[in-house]
Write an enzyme that holds these catalytic residues in place. Structure first.
Site, PDB file in Angstrom:
ATOM      1  N   HIS A  75      32.198   3.104   2.941  1.00 65.06           N
ATOM      2  CA  HIS A  75      32.871   1.809   2.892  1.00 65.06           C
ATOM      3  C   HIS A  75      33.239   1.475   1.458  1.00 65.06           C
ATOM      4  CE1 HIS A  75      34.068  -1.916   4.600  1.00 65.06           C
ATOM      5  NE2 HIS A  75      33.387  -2.576   3.700  1.00 65.06           N
ATOM      6  N   TYR A 200      33.818 -12.097   2.768  1.00 63.25           N
ATOM      7  CA  TYR A 200      33.114 -13.274   2.259  1.00 63.25           C
ATOM      8  C   TYR A 200      34.085 -14.448   2.288  1.00 63.25           C
ATOM      9  CZ  TYR A 200      30.091  -9.752  -0.072  1.00 63.25           C
ATOM     10  OH  TYR A 200      29.263  -8.707  -0.379  1.00 63.25           O
ATOM     11  N   PRO A 288      20.226 -11.740   0.055  1.00 61.37           N
ATOM     12  CA  PRO A 288      21.096 -10.644   0.526  1.00 61.37           C
ATOM     13  C   PRO A 288      22.414 -10.547  -0.250  1.00 61.37           C
ATOM     14  CG  PRO A 288      20.334 -11.983   2.367  1.00 61.37           C
ATOM     15  CD  PRO A 288      19.951 -12.717   1.114  1.00 61.37           C
ATOM     16  N   LYS A 292      21.475  -5.804  -2.599  1.00 61.10           N
ATOM     17  CA  LYS A 292      20.730  -4.978  -3.559  1.00 61.10           C
ATOM     18  C   LYS A 292      19.274  -4.723  -3.149  1.00 61.10           C
ATOM     19  CE  LYS A 292      24.140  -4.466  -6.412  1.00 61.10           C
ATOM     20  NZ  LYS A 292      24.844  -3.189  -6.387  1.00 61.10           N
ATOM     21  N   TYR A 383      28.901  -3.537  -7.978  1.00 62.79           N
ATOM     22  CA  TYR A 383      28.772  -3.804  -6.542  1.00 62.79           C
ATOM     23  C   TYR A 383      28.402  -2.532  -5.777  1.00 62.79           C
ATOM     24  CZ  TYR A 383      30.152  -5.758  -1.973  1.00 62.79           C
ATOM     25  OH  TYR A 383      30.169  -6.196  -0.685  1.00 62.79           O
TER      26      TYR A 383
HETATM   27  P1  FAD Z   1       9.940  -4.005   3.692  1.00 62.25           P
HETATM   28  O1  FAD Z   1      11.094  -3.335   4.327  1.00 62.25           O
HETATM   29  O2  FAD Z   1       9.789  -5.488   3.899  1.00 62.25           O
HETATM   30  O3  FAD Z   1       8.637  -3.270   4.186  1.00 62.25           O
HETATM   31  C1  FAD Z   1       7.342  -3.790   3.929  1.00 62.25           C
HETATM   32  C2  FAD Z   1       6.439  -3.333   5.050  1.00 62.25           C
HETATM   33  O4  FAD Z   1       5.089  -3.699   4.742  1.00 62.25           O
HETATM   34  C3  FAD Z   1       6.765  -4.015   6.365  1.00 62.25           C
HETATM   35  O5  FAD Z   1       6.986  -3.035   7.352  1.00 62.25           O
HETATM   36  C4  FAD Z   1       5.554  -4.883   6.668  1.00 62.25           C
HETATM   37  O6  FAD Z   1       5.280  -4.965   8.048  1.00 62.25           O
HETATM   38  C5  FAD Z   1       4.456  -4.136   5.927  1.00 62.25           C
HETATM   39  N1  FAD Z   1       3.305  -4.964   5.541  1.00 62.25           N
HETATM   40  C6  FAD Z   1       3.309  -6.207   5.016  1.00 62.25           C
HETATM   41  N2  FAD Z   1       2.044  -6.622   4.777  1.00 62.25           N
HETATM   42  C7  FAD Z   1       1.232  -5.614   5.157  1.00 62.25           C
HETATM   43  C8  FAD Z   1      -0.189  -5.451   5.171  1.00 62.25           C
HETATM   44  N3  FAD Z   1      -1.015  -6.417   4.709  1.00 62.25           N
HETATM   45  N4  FAD Z   1      -0.709  -4.308   5.648  1.00 62.25           N
HETATM   46  C9  FAD Z   1       0.111  -3.308   6.101  1.00 62.25           C
HETATM   47  N5  FAD Z   1       1.459  -3.417   6.124  1.00 62.25           N
HETATM   48  C10 FAD Z   1       2.021  -4.557   5.650  1.00 62.25           C
HETATM   49  N6  FAD Z   1      19.019  -5.454   1.347  1.00 62.25           N
HETATM   50  C11 FAD Z   1      20.103  -4.719   1.014  1.00 62.25           C
HETATM   51  O7  FAD Z   1      20.009  -3.863   0.114  1.00 62.25           O
HETATM   52  N7  FAD Z   1      21.305  -4.892   1.657  1.00 62.25           N
HETATM   53  C12 FAD Z   1      21.464  -5.796   2.664  1.00 62.25           C
HETATM   54  O8  FAD Z   1      22.569  -5.914   3.228  1.00 62.25           O
HETATM   55  C13 FAD Z   1      20.325  -6.586   3.059  1.00 62.25           C
HETATM   56  N8  FAD Z   1      20.393  -7.457   4.103  1.00 62.25           N
HETATM   57  C14 FAD Z   1      19.248  -8.054   4.541  1.00 62.25           C
HETATM   58  C15 FAD Z   1      19.324  -8.863   5.669  1.00 62.25           C
HETATM   59  C16 FAD Z   1      18.172  -9.476   6.131  1.00 62.25           C
HETATM   60  C17 FAD Z   1      18.273 -10.325   7.349  1.00 62.25           C
HETATM   61  C18 FAD Z   1      16.928  -9.305   5.468  1.00 62.25           C
HETATM   62  C19 FAD Z   1      15.660  -9.974   5.972  1.00 62.25           C
HETATM   63  C20 FAD Z   1      16.859  -8.519   4.355  1.00 62.25           C
HETATM   64  C21 FAD Z   1      18.011  -7.884   3.875  1.00 62.25           C
HETATM   65  N9  FAD Z   1      17.966  -7.054   2.772  1.00 62.25           N
HETATM   66  C22 FAD Z   1      19.090  -6.369   2.367  1.00 62.25           C
HETATM   67  C23 FAD Z   1      16.717  -6.849   2.060  1.00 62.25           C
HETATM   68  C24 FAD Z   1      16.037  -5.582   2.521  1.00 62.25           C
HETATM   69  O9  FAD Z   1      15.876  -5.576   3.911  1.00 62.25           O
HETATM   70  C25 FAD Z   1      14.687  -5.481   1.811  1.00 62.25           C
HETATM   71  O10 FAD Z   1      14.917  -5.610   0.422  1.00 62.25           O
HETATM   72  C26 FAD Z   1      14.003  -4.157   2.118  1.00 62.25           C
HETATM   73  O11 FAD Z   1      13.503  -4.154   3.438  1.00 62.25           O
HETATM   74  C27 FAD Z   1      12.837  -3.940   1.149  1.00 62.25           C
HETATM   75  O12 FAD Z   1      12.146  -2.770   1.500  1.00 62.25           O
HETATM   76  P2  FAD Z   1      10.586  -2.654   1.226  1.00 62.25           P
HETATM   77  O13 FAD Z   1      10.215  -1.301   1.688  1.00 62.25           O
HETATM   78  O14 FAD Z   1      10.304  -3.057  -0.161  1.00 62.25           O
HETATM   79  O15 FAD Z   1       9.916  -3.793   2.121  1.00 62.25           O
END
Ligand code: FAD
Length: 412
Positions: A75, A200, A288, A292, A383
């Site tokens: 994209h 947007y 969001p 990033k 971006y």
């Molecule tokens: P997470 O994916 O949150 O994973 C953390 C994990 O830890 C989870 O599975 C949780 O269940 C687990 N956990 C928490 N506490 C505990 C515990 N005590 N014991 C064991 N396990 C635990 N980012 C983008 O880059 N582009 C986008 O377009 C975008 N859109 C988004 C849209 C939405 C609706 C949301 C909510 C977020 C969006 N994001 C986007 C952000 C992105 O989803 C997060 O930044 C990303 O998931 C971060 O990854 P992570 O592995 O750090 O954390």
């Protein structure tokens, strides 16, 4: 109490934890991933969907992008709607052909879990880490219900509200946070045709956005009042506001997933305490805007894996000691980009009477993004996450360069 031992204990099976576990496990470092949710839940949790160029390049180099490249969609443009104008920004053309990949986060999570097979024990699903103890000793422990895991290092990949951040002493370091004066309703919608691109809209009623996900699903965002809940947004109101702010729209059959996102950002510094390290949302929360969050989470995991491998292969802890200091400039740059885009997309809440002026200022700024010139080029690189201009010399930047050099004939 069951007692287990491992080298690296990873809390959380999101993108950060799973990328880290794959890279360490493949290199022979023993890991345990502990995830409080079920496998079914994490493999079906819809969230992000736009992967940066440099992140895909790095995943590809690590052999973790086969499905993404087969099923994802490249994209390279987005559009801004403001005051009846549609401004198309062909950012791939301005960033030397680098593009995003649209691939839903839950599919990437599924791929990463599958890729773990054969590299060690599977993640321990439906197991919550209740506490992280002894992080300033040589043997930190993950304490779960009925299980304790003794580790050499613990990596908190468990998001903003996880156990890792809770284990940080209040006196250590700083959490820099910002609460925006609005929230976003985030809606997954069943559509009759895929959104062709990211759109947007800057509108007097508030920001609205449309993001492609799959052929039948799109994600929509609607700016809402801070503190609004899902109950304030029945389907009829969502449809009305999408039509008012974002038309033309695909035909929407239903809304399988509706949430309110509290719009806040934060960065925790430093990203390490003793033998506890933070990666992904556990270390930094982004809105969001600019897409990033998932990308930074994966980039953290790749950088941390490289540092831990140096520690385990060569006994060299230098890269591990420098991990946070090397990641933080990238994290702050992403925060700044995301914040700048947010300010462009939202009218100032305290200037209700000035909306005509504020809208025209934004239209002028958006038009500059759509025209050739250094301003548009800089935006395009930031971006798409081109990796160009990065001096860190990290493995992910090298991966990005590698991928760029193969781009002449397009992506495989
Ligand atoms: P997470 O994916 O949150 O994973 C953390 C994990 O830890 C989870 O599975 C949780 O269940 C687990 N956990 C928490 N506490 C505990 C515990 N005590 N014991 C064991 N396990 C635990 N980012 C983008 O880059 N582009 C986008 O377009 C975008 N859109 C988004 C849209 C939405 C609706 C949301 C909510 C977020 C969006 N994001 C986007 C952000 C992105 O989803 C997060 O930044 C990303 O998931 C971060 O990854 P992570 O592995 O750090 O954390």
């Amino acid at each position: 109490m069951r007692r287990l031992r491992t080298q690296v204990g990873i809390i959380g099976a999101g993108p950060a934890g799973l990328v880290l576990a794959n890279l360490l496990g493949r290199a022979g470092v023993a890991c345990r991933v502990v995830e409080r949710r079920s496998r079914e839940h994490v493999e079906h949790r819809p969230r992000a969907g736009l992967l940066e160029h440099r992140v895909v390049a790095a995943l590809r180099r690590e052999g973790l992008a086969d499905r993404l490249l087969a099923d994802g969609v490249p994209h390279g443009w987005c559009a801004f709607r403001c005051l009846g104008r549609d401004i198309r920004v062909d950012y791939a053309a301005r960033a030397g052909g680098r593009r995003h990949w649209v691939y839903p986060q839950q599919l990437l999570v599924r791929d990463l879990i599958a890729a773990l097979a054969g590299h060690g024990p599977p993640p321990m699903f439906s197991q919550t880490v209740r506490a992280v103890e002894d992080v300033t000793t040589g043997r930190p422990r993950l304490v779960c219900d009925g299980i304790e895991i003794e580790c050499e290092y613990v990596v908190g990949c468990d998001g903003f509200r996880g156990a890792a951040r809770a284990a940080l002493p209040a006196t250590r370091g700083s959490v820099f946070g910002h609460r925006y004066p609005y929230d976003w309703l985030t809606v997954l919608a069943e559509v009759d045709r895929p959104a062709e691109g990211v759109v947007y809209a800057v509108h007097p009623d508030g920001f609205a956005g449309m993001m492609p996900r799959t052929s039948r699903l799109s994600r929509f965002y609607l700016q809402c009042a801070p503190g609004d809940t899902v109950r304030d947004w029945p389907a009829r109101r969502i449809r009305e506001q999408l039509r008012a702010r974002l038309s033309p729209l695909p035909e929407i059959a239903g809304f399988p997933d509706v949430h309110v996102l509290r719009m806040r950002s934060s960065v925790t510094e430093p990203m390490r305490h003793g033998r506890l390290l933070l990666a992904g949302d556990a270390a930094h929360l982004l809105t969001p805007s600019g897409a990033k969050g998932m990308n930074l989470a994966i980039a953290d995991a790749i950088a941390l894996a490289s540092a831990l491998l140096r520690r385990y292969r060569d006994g060299d802890t230098g890269a591990l000691d420098a991990y946070g200091a090397r990641r933080l400039p990238h994290i702050w740059r992403a925060q700044e980009f995301s914040d700048r885009l947010l300010r462009l997309l939202h009218l100032p809440p305290d200037k209700a009477g000035d909306q005509g002026f504020a809208l025209r200022l934004r239209l002028a700024a958006l038009e500059r993004l759509g025209e050739p010139g250094p301003h548009a080029v800089a935006f395009a690189h930031e971006y798409v996450g081109s990796g160009a201009g990065e001096t860190e010399g990290t493995r992910e930047a090298e991966g990005a360069r590698e991928a760029v050099s193969t781009e002449g004939g397009g992506w495989p």
